[in-house]
Design an enzyme around this catalytic site. Structure first.
Site, PDB file in Angstrom:
ATOM      1  N   GLU A 280     -57.516 -31.157  18.748  1.00 12.67           N
ATOM      2  CA  GLU A 280     -56.016 -30.860  18.444  1.00 12.67           C
ATOM      3  C   GLU A 280     -55.474 -29.513  18.803  1.00 12.67           C
ATOM      4  OE1 GLU A 280     -55.598 -31.934  14.220  1.00 12.67           O
ATOM      5  OE2 GLU A 280     -57.379 -33.257  14.407  1.00 12.67           O
ATOM      6  N   GLU A 328     -46.451 -39.425  11.416  1.00  9.43           N
ATOM      7  CA  GLU A 328     -48.010 -40.602   9.885  1.00  9.43           C
ATOM      8  C   GLU A 328     -46.830 -40.409   9.222  1.00  9.43           C
ATOM      9  OE1 GLU A 328     -52.052 -39.740  11.397  1.00  9.43           O
ATOM     10  OE2 GLU A 328     -51.115 -38.585  12.712  1.00  9.43           O
ATOM     11  N   LYS A 331     -49.159 -39.004   5.918  1.00 11.89           N
ATOM     12  CA  LYS A 331     -49.972 -38.174   5.482  1.00 11.89           C
ATOM     13  C   LYS A 331     -49.403 -37.419   4.304  1.00 11.89           C
ATOM     14  CE  LYS A 331     -52.857 -37.048   9.163  1.00 11.89           C
ATOM     15  NZ  LYS A 331     -52.532 -36.179  10.076  1.00 11.89           N
ATOM     16  N   GLU A 337     -47.255 -31.768   7.546  1.00 11.48           N
ATOM     17  CA  GLU A 337     -47.769 -32.814   8.420  1.00 11.48           C
ATOM     18  C   GLU A 337     -47.154 -34.325   8.550  1.00 11.48           C
ATOM     19  OE1 GLU A 337     -51.251 -32.072   8.516  1.00 11.48           O
ATOM     20  OE2 GLU A 337     -50.893 -30.133   7.774  1.00 11.48           O
TER      21      GLU A 337
END
Ligand SMILES: *[C@@H]1O[C@H](CO)[C@@H](O)[C@H](O)[C@H]1NC(C)=O
Ligand SMILES: *[C@@H]1O[C@H](CO)[C@@H](O)[C@H](O)[C@H]1NC(C)=O
Ligand SMILES: *[C@@H]1O[C@H](CO)[C@@H](O)[C@H](O)[C@H]1NC(C)=O
Length: 359
Positions: A280, A328, A331, A337
């Site tokens: 990542e 997202e 999250k 995040e």
């Protein structure tokens, strides 16, 4: 059956003051050496994400050929059949203890989630858990679980195609600066990482690390200049340099420092250098008030310059998976995040990114 996993909230400790010098850049263009492996993480904590069947064409439109998931959902695996896009899958954390104690369970997982699909879908690796090395309830079983998964894959003669690994956050380092002096946390160095790296070396599998210059930058603010975290342009006449006082190696960006720190920590275990995969990496486009570096332009600049960096001569060909395909919104944790995507949850582009820029 399928358990989704959180990518653990990214947290970092320490960073002492860095001492930078300014270099006069040489302005030559730097030729590339073949195509680096650039992939993308497909996390699914979004309320409005496109269905799995729509993902391959979105990935294709970004000129990306490699995808990493956080689960083993057959619907996703099937949707990538005959697309030429490779998949890296992940076994949920909570399966680790049983996989360690019961080899039949590992075989059952391979029989159910891999065997029916691997002929049409290119599956290149399986991560056993995500960032669990500092969680004792999982890490004590981790290497045994990886071994059983590897043996199951071997039983079906797929071990040359499908590598078994697990991802790590850089929180596994208790010291990472200067990079040549980096070491792993005492609590896991000998007990978890040493057998783990040996397993990876024996099976020709990469050490997967999640590398977040944004978080290191934020943690150490203001001692690391933003442009150092954002891969300063090579033609910037005021390029900053950092020279490791022990190794003498000179760095022009934070990413290379972070990767070398992992190399040094492996070396400190008395083990040879191991191939790595950056499982990542990314930059958030938005964050909580005060997180001013988390913005759309910095996210674009970081990812674009990362890609250019990977294409440079001398770059050592480590596969790099950008985090992430989508924002997202489900999250939890800090606002950042939710904002790591190249795409909004609805699939539209957040900014222009040229993955295969002309050289
Ligand atoms: C091991 O896993 C297999 C396959 O899932 C299962 O049938 C068996 O009962 C398990 N054995 C034990 C001791 O849990
Ligand atoms: C550096 O190169 C970029 C892109 O190649 C260009 O846009 C920019 O103007 C250049 N900057 C300097 C200082 O030459
Ligand atoms: C997708 O979502 C973004 C952000 O919410 C929004 O700006 C954009 O208009 C949406 N696009 C479509 C096609 O709905």
């Amino acid at each position: 059956m399928i358990m989704m996993m959180m990518t653990t909230t990214k947290h970092y400790t320490f960073w002492i003051l860095l001492i930078f010098s300014i270099s006069m850049a040489s302005c030559s263009t730097i030729p590339s050496l073949g195509a680096p492996e650039i992939g993308i993480n497909y996390g699914r904590y979004g309320s409005n994400l496109p269905p799995p069947e729509a993902i391959p064409s979105l990935v294709n439109s970004l000129s990306i050929k490699h995808v990493k998931t956080f689960d083993m959902d057959p619907r996703v695996t099937k949707s990538f059949a005959n697309t030429g896009i490779s998949l890296s899958l992940c076994i949920p954390n909570d399966k680790i203890p049983i996989l360690a104690s019961n080899a039949s369970e590992a075989e059952s997982i391979i029989r159910t989630f891999i065997l029916p699909y691997h002929k049409n879908t290119i599956i290149t690796s399986i991560a056993v858990g995500n960032e669990v090395s500092l969680m004792p309830q999982f890490s004590s079983h981790l290497v045994s679980a990886m071994e059983n998964v590897h043996q199951a894959i071997k039983r079906y003669r797929l071990h040359k195609k499908i590598k078994v690994s697990t991802t790590h956050s850089l929180a596994i380092l208790s010291r990472r600066f200067p990079p040549s002096a980096a070491i792993f946390h005492k609590s896991i160095a000998e007990s978890v990482l040493k057998p783990l790296v040996r397993f990876l070396q024996r099976t020709n599998s990469p050490l997967m690390v999640n590398v977040y210059p944004y978080l290191a930058y934020k943690q150490s603010f203001p001692s690391i200049p933003l442009d150092f975290a954002l891969f300063q342009p090579m033609n910037n006449s005021k390029r900053r340099k950092y020279t490791d006082p022990y190794s003498g190696v000179t760095y022009t960006n934070l990413f290379d420092i972070m990767l070398d720190s992992v190399d040094s920590a492996v070396k400190s275990l008395g083990l040879p250098k191991i191939p790595m995969m950056v499982s990542e990496i990314g930059w958030p486009s938005s964050g909580d008030p005060g997180e001013v570096a988390a913005n759309l332009e910095n996210a674009r600049v970081f990812n674009q310059r990362l890609i250019q960096h990977l294409k440079r001569r001398g770059w050592n060909k480590i596969p790099v998976y950008i985090f992430a395909l989508f924002d997202e919104d489900q999250k939890t944790g800090a606002t950042v995040e939710k904002h790591w995507g190249l795409l909004y949850g609805n699939g539209s582009r957040k900014y222009d990114l040229n993955i295969s820029p002309p050289i």
